[in-house]
Design a protein around this motif. Structure first.
Motif, mmCIF file in Angstrom:
data_model
loop_
_atom_site.group_PDB
_atom_site.id
_atom_site.type_symbol
_atom_site.label_atom_id
_atom_site.label_comp_id
_atom_site.label_asym_id
_atom_site.label_seq_id
_atom_site.Cartn_x
_atom_site.Cartn_y
_atom_site.Cartn_z
ATOM 1 N N LEU A 1 27.244 71.875 47.620
ATOM 2 C CA LEU A 1 25.866 72.121 48.037
ATOM 3 C C LEU A 1 25.474 73.545 47.660
ATOM 4 O O LEU A 1 26.061 74.500 48.176
ATOM 5 N N ALA A 2 24.525 73.690 46.766
ATOM 6 C CA ALA A 2 23.993 75.008 46.403
ATOM 7 C C ALA A 2 25.111 75.967 46.042
ATOM 8 O O ALA A 2 25.277 77.021 46.652
ATOM 9 N N GLY A 3 25.876 75.610 45.019
ATOM 10 C CA GLY A 3 26.999 76.453 44.633
ATOM 11 C C GLY A 3 27.002 76.864 43.178
ATOM 12 O O GLY A 3 28.048 77.282 42.655
ATOM 13 N N ASN A 4 25.864 76.776 42.519
ATOM 14 C CA ASN A 4 25.859 77.136 41.097
ATOM 15 C C ASN A 4 24.681 78.044 40.759
ATOM 16 O O ASN A 4 23.576 77.894 41.283
ATOM 17 N N ASN A 5 24.958 78.991 39.876
ATOM 18 C CA ASN A 5 23.937 79.863 39.288
ATOM 19 C C ASN A 5 24.524 80.454 38.007
ATOM 20 O O ASN A 5 25.664 80.138 37.624
ATOM 21 N N GLU A 6 23.772 81.306 37.365
ATOM 22 C CA GLU A 6 24.221 81.873 36.094
ATOM 23 C C GLU A 6 25.506 82.679 36.263
ATOM 24 O O GLU A 6 26.391 82.662 35.399
ATOM 25 N N SER B 1 20.595 76.349 40.584
ATOM 26 C CA SER B 1 20.817 75.830 39.229
ATOM 27 C C SER B 1 21.400 74.427 39.282
ATOM 28 O O SER B 1 22.178 74.092 40.191
ATOM 29 N N ASN B 2 21.046 73.619 38.301
ATOM 30 C CA ASN B 2 21.693 72.318 38.198
ATOM 31 C C ASN B 2 23.128 72.498 37.699
ATOM 32 O O ASN B 2 23.565 73.615 37.391
ATOM 33 N N TYR B 3 23.859 71.399 37.632
ATOM 34 C CA TYR B 3 25.275 71.459 37.276
ATOM 35 C C TYR B 3 25.540 70.912 35.874
ATOM 36 O O TYR B 3 26.664 70.508 35.572
ATOM 37 N N ASP C 1 18.756 72.474 45.282
ATOM 38 C CA ASP C 1 17.316 72.406 45.518
ATOM 39 C C ASP C 1 16.609 73.300 44.507
ATOM 40 O O ASP C 1 16.963 74.470 44.347
ATOM 41 N N ARG C 2 15.603 72.767 43.866
ATOM 42 C CA ARG C 2 14.926 73.519 42.805
ATOM 43 C C ARG C 2 14.208 74.751 43.347
ATOM 44 O O ARG C 2 13.907 75.680 42.591
ATOM 45 N N HIS D 1 17.269 78.225 49.757
ATOM 46 C CA HIS D 1 18.686 78.136 50.094
ATOM 47 C C HIS D 1 18.888 77.598 51.511
ATOM 48 O O HIS D 1 19.981 77.134 51.858
ATOM 49 N N GLY D 2 17.828 77.642 52.303
ATOM 50 C CA GLY D 2 17.920 77.201 53.693
ATOM 51 C C GLY D 2 18.092 75.709 53.877
ATOM 52 O O GLY D 2 18.338 75.262 55.008
#
Length: 212
Positions: A131-136, A163-165, A155-156, A189-190
């Motif tokens: 859950l919400a664990g990806n970014n650049e 970020s998507n996976y 969540d966009r 992020h909430g």
């Protein structure tokens, strides 16, 4: 049985993998929370996202046939050490007869980073929900090769880890299933601070059938 705590009607055992026996008809679920709880404790409140509803989230993941392991980490815990610890507990459960398909690791925010490391180092085909664990930053600084059945939820509207996976899905890995869901909650992020049906429902399906 030490290091356990009660929510009415449910006992959450933190050292379940050290038990002398397991219940092979049960689903074993690890819930790895976000960083704010490391800092503030189980009743953490964010000025941006409100209260982290830890107990409600764990209860939403619970069912008669579920054993939920929901340890509250402190800020002195190294995330790699914790990933290794949980990985060893998974190995112990499997050694005692639990089927890999009956084990699910759910990580939220920093917990998703820990879960990603577990999926990288643990060779068993268990289930994962990130859950919400990806970014650049994660894509540039990690070389994860996931194992098991992976479901990614983001969540966009999340400016921290929205970020998507695709990067990880298209990368060499050892997964047998790799799915992702984009949410549009407008909570940023909430979204992971609450047991929203938008993420708990697909998560429960993933625990049970590894299908959406």
């Amino acid at each position: 049985m030490k290091n356990s705590y009660w929510i009415p009607g449910i006992l959450f055992t933190l050292l379940i993998a050290c038990s002398t026996s397991v219940q092979n008809e049960k689903k074993y679920i690890y819930y790895l929370h976000g960083r704010i709880i490391e800092i503030q404790g189980k009743d953490a409140v964010s000025t941006a996202y409100g209260r982290y509803e830890f107990d409600s989230i764990v209860m939403a993941l619970s069912a008669k046939e579920h054993i939920v392991i929901a340890e509250v980490r402190n800020e002195n815990v190294d995330y790699l050490d914790h990933a290794n610890k949980v990985s060893k507990e998974i190995d112990s459960l499997i050694k005692k007869g639990v089927k890999p398909i009956d084990i699910t690791v759910i990580g939220a925010s920093k917990g998703a980073i820990i879960a990603s490391h577990i999926s990288h180092i643990n060779l068993n085909p268990v289930n994962y929900v990130f859950l919400a664990g990806n970014n650049e930053y994660q894509e540039q600084n990690n070389d994860w090769k996931f194992h098991g059945q992976v479901l990614c939820i983001y969540d966009r509207s999340d400016s921290i880890a929205g970020s998507n996976y695709d990067y990880w899905k298209n990368k060499d890995n050892y997964t047998t299933k790799f799915e992702q869901i984009e949410l549009k909650t407008h909570l940023g992020h909430g979204f992971l601070y609450k047991p929203l049906n938008a993420w708990t429902e697909p998560t429960r399906k993933w625990i049970s059938t590894q299908e959406l």
